[in-house]
Design an enzyme around this catalytic site. Structure first.
Site, PDB file in Angstrom:
ATOM      1  N   LYS A  44       0.861  -1.194   0.000  1.00 33.73           N
ATOM      2  CA  LYS A  44       0.000   0.000   0.000  1.00 33.73           C
ATOM      3  C   LYS A  44       0.895   1.241   0.000  1.00 33.73           C
ATOM      4  O   LYS A  44       1.954   1.258   0.646  1.00 33.73           O
ATOM      5  CB  LYS A  44      -0.859   0.008   1.283  1.00 33.73           C
ATOM      6  CG  LYS A  44      -1.585   1.330   1.546  1.00 33.73           C
ATOM      7  CD  LYS A  44      -2.671   1.614   0.518  1.00 33.73           C
ATOM      8  CE  LYS A  44      -3.313   2.993   0.759  1.00 33.73           C
ATOM      9  NZ  LYS A  44      -4.256   3.344  -0.329  1.00 33.73           N
ATOM     10  N   CYS A 128      -2.588   9.919  -6.171  1.00 37.35           N
ATOM     11  CA  CYS A 128      -3.620   9.671  -5.167  1.00 37.35           C
ATOM     12  C   CYS A 128      -4.660  10.786  -5.266  1.00 37.35           C
ATOM     13  O   CYS A 128      -4.321  11.969  -5.106  1.00 37.35           O
ATOM     14  CB  CYS A 128      -3.050   9.632  -3.754  1.00 37.35           C
ATOM     15  SG  CYS A 128      -4.373   9.442  -2.529  1.00 37.35           S
ATOM     16  N   GLY A 248      -9.474  -2.449 -14.521  1.00 36.25           N
ATOM     17  CA  GLY A 248     -10.516  -3.264 -15.148  1.00 36.25           C
ATOM     18  C   GLY A 248     -10.128  -4.683 -15.449  1.00 36.25           C
ATOM     19  O   GLY A 248     -10.730  -5.327 -16.310  1.00 36.25           O
TER      20      GLY A 248
HETATM   21  O1  LIG Z   1      -7.370   6.970  -1.076  1.00 32.10           O
HETATM   22  C1  LIG Z   1      -6.325   6.265  -1.260  1.00 32.10           C
HETATM   23  O2  LIG Z   1      -5.610   5.806  -0.335  1.00 32.10           O
HETATM   24  C2  LIG Z   1      -5.983   6.025  -2.691  1.00 32.10           C
HETATM   25  N1  LIG Z   1      -7.022   5.699  -3.509  1.00 32.10           N
HETATM   26  C3  LIG Z   1      -6.835   5.522  -4.859  1.00 32.10           C
HETATM   27  O3  LIG Z   1      -7.793   5.209  -5.603  1.00 32.10           O
HETATM   28  N2  LIG Z   1      -5.590   5.666  -5.380  1.00 32.10           N
HETATM   29  C4  LIG Z   1      -4.528   5.986  -4.628  1.00 32.10           C
HETATM   30  O4  LIG Z   1      -3.402   6.120  -5.153  1.00 32.10           O
HETATM   31  C5  LIG Z   1      -4.722   6.164  -3.210  1.00 32.10           C
HETATM   32 CL1  LIG Z   1      -3.338   6.542  -2.219  1.00 32.10          CL
END
Ligand SMILES: O=C(O)c1[nH]c(=O)[nH]c(=O)c1Cl
Length: 310
Positions: A44, A128, A248
């Site tokens: 993550k 993000c 997807g």
């Molecule tokens: O809200 C998130 O943690 C998040 N959510 C996403 O869809 N892509 C990202 O790169 C991240 Cl870091």
């Protein structure tokens, strides 16, 4: 047939592995990926310090895909660095995703990763969409260049970037002009489509709490956009920058399409969240069957060979 591939000298037993985000935040979740048929373990996105992330509910699934506004919840950089020695137990590369809240945080994390022998590569997240008040670096070409300039003064491990989806053709050219100036190992196309809105007409409300219900969209919804981004960057980037497809993928056929567009490897996010680690063995089997039927012995036999109609 063989699904093996190598990215910047990092050899993947299978070209299929997890997308950063779903089910890769704790050591137990990362172990499960290590024990699966995934070709690599990707963590993550880490920030310098541990983060709780946005208030829940912050993830929701529909039959066509997902919406999330997690807000970068993670155990903090050191946790994922410490995990690297544990990842050694699995015969597959451990790749760390980092998503610093500032350029300096990204540089500090990259400096701390120098010489770490149990980390195969770094995926620098430029996309993000869910940290309130933080515009995505990937949509600011000058900021992207400024960050990559500083990153490449310090990085020693293979490094790639996680890109947002682009939609306007000149933007592909502008971002490719930045990326081609740096010795990137790969680019991962794409992150979620930012700031979509899913609503529940029965309760007449949004389905996630943060950001008035706005969140990143993944799954079936985004495959055409993901394929376009893989294809476009495959044609625009230096040939030594590999393209990792993401978006997807829930079947061997979806993975086949990404590779046909130019992907060297494929990440699975929403479907992994939905199905768990069996998705890696299932999708690998399905891809192998498709390759067998078509007479392709390995990934390179058809990679990037999408036909146009002219
Ligand atoms: O809200 C998130 O943690 C998040 N959510 C996403 O869809 N892509 C990202 O790169 C991240 Cl870091």
């Amino acid at each position: 047939v063989s699904l093996a591939t190598s990215i910047a000298g990092v050899s993947l037993s299978s070209c299929l592995y997890n997308a950063s985000g779903p089910l890769c935040t704790t050591a137990e979740e990362l172990d499960a990926i290590g024990n699966s048929e995934a070709g690599a373990i990707l963590s993550k996105s880490a920030t310098l310090e541990k983060r709780a992330g946005n208030p829940e509910p912050r993830y929701f699934e529909t039959p066509w895909g997902s919406i999330n506004s997690m807000g970068l919840p993670n155990e903090g950089f050191q946790y994922y660095l410490d995990y690297a020695s544990r990842a050694e137990a699995f015969a597959k590369p451990y790749i760390m995703s980092i998503s610093g809240l500032s350029h300096q945080d990204n540089v500090d994390m990259i400096k701390a990763l120098a010489g770490q022998k149990h980390i195969a590569a770094i995926e620098l997240n430029l996309s993000c969409p869910n940290v309130p008040g933080k515009p995505q670096t990937g949509y600011d070409f000058e900021q992207s260049r400024a960050l990559l300039q500083r990153v490449f003064e310090h990085v020693s491990l293979p490094l790639g970037v996680k890109l947002p989806p682009y939609f306007d053709l000149p933007h592909f050219d502008m971002m490719a002009a930045v990326l081609n100036d740096y010795p990137l190992a790969f680019v991962t196309c794409v992150n979620s489509i930012g700031n979509g809105l899913v609503i529940d007409p029965e309760s007449e409300s949004v389905v996630i709490k943060p950001k008035s219900g706005f969140g990143g969209i993944g799954g079936d919804f985004i495959k055409p956009t993901a394929l376009a981004n893989v294809r476009k960057f495959y044609t625009l980037l230096n040939k030594d920058i590999a393209i990792i497809g993401c978006g997807g993928v829930k079947s061997g056929l979806d993975a086949f399409e990404h590779i046909l567009c130019g992907a060297s490897a494929v990440q699975i996010g929403t479907q992994f969240m939905r199905e768990g680690t069996t998705c890696f063995s299932r999708i690998a089997r399905e891809l192998g069957e498709i390759m067998q039927q078509k007479g392709y012995a390995d990934i390179t036999s058809f990679q990037g060979k999408l036909r146009s109609l002219d």
